[in-house]
Design a protein around this motif. Structure first.
Motif, short mmCIF file in Angstrom:
data_model
loop_
_atom_site.label_atom_id
_atom_site.label_comp_id
_atom_site.label_asym_id
_atom_site.label_seq_id
_atom_site.Cartn_x
_atom_site.Cartn_y
_atom_site.Cartn_z
N LEU A 106 9.12 18.33 -2.96
CA LEU A 106 8.45 17.05 -2.73
C LEU A 106 8.40 16.22 -4.01
O LEU A 106 8.67 15.02 -4.01
CB LEU A 106 7.03 17.27 -2.18
CG LEU A 106 6.21 16.01 -1.94
CD1 LEU A 106 6.88 15.13 -0.90
CD2 LEU A 106 4.81 16.36 -1.51
N ALA A 107 8.07 16.85 -5.13
CA ALA A 107 8.01 16.13 -6.40
C ALA A 107 9.38 15.60 -6.78
O ALA A 107 9.51 14.46 -7.25
CB ALA A 107 7.47 17.04 -7.49
N ALA A 108 10.42 16.40 -6.59
CA ALA A 108 11.78 15.95 -6.92
C ALA A 108 12.19 14.76 -6.06
O ALA A 108 12.79 13.80 -6.56
CB ALA A 108 12.76 17.11 -6.74
N TRP A 163 0.83 -1.21 0.00
CA TRP A 163 0.00 0.00 0.00
C TRP A 163 0.86 1.27 0.00
O TRP A 163 0.52 2.26 -0.63
CB TRP A 163 -0.97 0.00 1.17
CG TRP A 163 -2.15 -0.89 0.90
CD1 TRP A 163 -2.42 -2.09 1.47
CD2 TRP A 163 -3.18 -0.66 -0.05
NE1 TRP A 163 -3.56 -2.63 0.94
CE2 TRP A 163 -4.06 -1.76 0.01
CE3 TRP A 163 -3.47 0.36 -0.94
CZ2 TRP A 163 -5.18 -1.86 -0.80
CZ3 TRP A 163 -4.59 0.27 -1.74
CH2 TRP A 163 -5.44 -0.84 -1.67
N VAL A 164 1.98 1.25 0.70
CA VAL A 164 2.89 2.40 0.69
C VAL A 164 3.44 2.62 -0.70
O VAL A 164 3.49 3.76 -1.20
CB VAL A 164 4.02 2.19 1.73
CG1 VAL A 164 5.13 3.22 1.54
CG2 VAL A 164 3.47 2.26 3.14
N ILE A 165 3.84 1.55 -1.37
CA ILE A 165 4.36 1.66 -2.73
C ILE A 165 3.29 2.19 -3.68
O ILE A 165 3.54 3.08 -4.49
CB ILE A 165 4.90 0.30 -3.22
CG1 ILE A 165 6.17 -0.05 -2.44
CG2 ILE A 165 5.19 0.32 -4.71
CD1 ILE A 165 6.65 -1.47 -2.65
N ILE A 166 2.09 1.68 -3.56
CA ILE A 166 0.99 2.14 -4.42
C ILE A 166 0.72 3.62 -4.20
O ILE A 166 0.56 4.39 -5.16
CB ILE A 166 -0.29 1.30 -4.17
CG1 ILE A 166 -0.10 -0.11 -4.73
CG2 ILE A 166 -1.50 1.96 -4.81
CD1 ILE A 166 -1.21 -1.07 -4.35
N VAL A 169 3.59 5.74 -5.78
CA VAL A 169 3.50 5.77 -7.24
C VAL A 169 2.35 6.67 -7.69
O VAL A 169 2.51 7.50 -8.59
CB VAL A 169 3.34 4.35 -7.81
CG1 VAL A 169 2.99 4.37 -9.28
CG2 VAL A 169 4.63 3.55 -7.59
N LEU A 170 1.21 6.56 -7.04
CA LEU A 170 0.07 7.40 -7.39
C LEU A 170 0.36 8.88 -7.15
O LEU A 170 -0.01 9.74 -7.96
CB LEU A 170 -1.18 6.99 -6.62
CG LEU A 170 -1.88 5.73 -7.11
CD1 LEU A 170 -3.02 5.36 -6.18
CD2 LEU A 170 -2.38 5.92 -8.52
N SER A 171 1.04 9.19 -6.06
CA SER A 171 1.34 10.60 -5.78
C SER A 171 2.31 11.16 -6.81
O SER A 171 2.17 12.31 -7.23
CB SER A 171 1.87 10.77 -4.36
OG SER A 171 3.07 10.07 -4.19
N VAL A 172 3.28 10.38 -7.25
CA VAL A 172 4.21 10.85 -8.28
C VAL A 172 3.47 11.08 -9.59
O VAL A 172 3.68 12.08 -10.27
CB VAL A 172 5.37 9.84 -8.46
CG1 VAL A 172 6.18 10.15 -9.71
CG2 VAL A 172 6.26 9.84 -7.24
N VAL A 173 2.58 10.17 -9.93
CA VAL A 173 1.81 10.31 -11.18
C VAL A 173 0.94 11.56 -11.12
O VAL A 173 0.88 12.34 -12.07
CB VAL A 173 0.96 9.05 -11.44
CG1 VAL A 173 -0.05 9.28 -12.55
CG2 VAL A 173 1.86 7.88 -11.78
N VAL A 174 0.26 11.79 -10.01
CA VAL A 174 -0.62 12.95 -9.89
C VAL A 174 0.19 14.24 -9.93
O VAL A 174 -0.19 15.21 -10.60
CB VAL A 174 -1.45 12.87 -8.58
CG1 VAL A 174 -2.13 14.19 -8.28
CG2 VAL A 174 -2.48 11.77 -8.69
N ILE A 175 1.32 14.28 -9.25
CA ILE A 175 2.14 15.49 -9.24
C ILE A 175 2.68 15.81 -10.62
O ILE A 175 2.65 16.96 -11.06
CB ILE A 175 3.30 15.35 -8.22
CG1 ILE A 175 2.74 15.41 -6.80
CG2 ILE A 175 4.35 16.43 -8.43
CD1 ILE A 175 3.75 15.05 -5.74
#
Length: 130
Positions: A111-113, A19-22, A25-31
């Motif tokens: 944060l994105a970097a 769940w942490v990995i998911i 990954v989702l936060s990177v995609v959204v950002i």
């Protein structure tokens, strides 16, 4: 001694890690890609139309940030356009009496970097765990 019938905590740990990995990954995609899915912002103007408005006196102020130009028209509507590296732009703005300022380009958020740089390690860790 441990009880052989007692369930171990290992499946719970794997589930939490998944769940942490998911979420990462989702936060990177959204950002990184969230803004592109919304389409062009209202007030986006073609550069040729921008130059025509400047020539006709329809632009009151401009902020140049790298290749992005944001400003206000004479009727207080905001607009955005992109400069194709026009060397005559500043001369044209000065000649037409348009107020302008230049600012440095905005970089990616910290944060994105961090998330983008951590993504390969998180994926490798996820594959190793599972």
């Amino acid at each position: 001694m441990s009880d052989p019938k007692k369930p171990s905590n290992q499946p719970w740990g794997k589930s939490l890690a998944l769940w942490v990995i998911i979420l990462l990954v989702l936060s990177v995609v959204v950002i990184n890609f969230g803004g592109a899915a919304r389409g062009p912002a209202p007030g986006v103007m073609q550069y040729s139309d921008f130059l025509a408005k400047v020539d006709s006196g329809g632009v009151s102020e401009v902020t140049i940030r790298g290749s992005q130009i944001e400003g206000k028209l004479s009727d207080d509507r905001a607009f955005t356009t992109y400069n194709p590296n026009d060397p005559e732009l500043i001369k044209t703005l000065r000649a037409k009496g348009v107020r302008f300022e230049a600012k440095p380009e905005e970089g990616r958020s910290l944060l994105a970097a961090i998330l983008v740089n951590m993504l390969p390690f998180v994926v490798i860790a996820g594959v190793w765990i599972f």
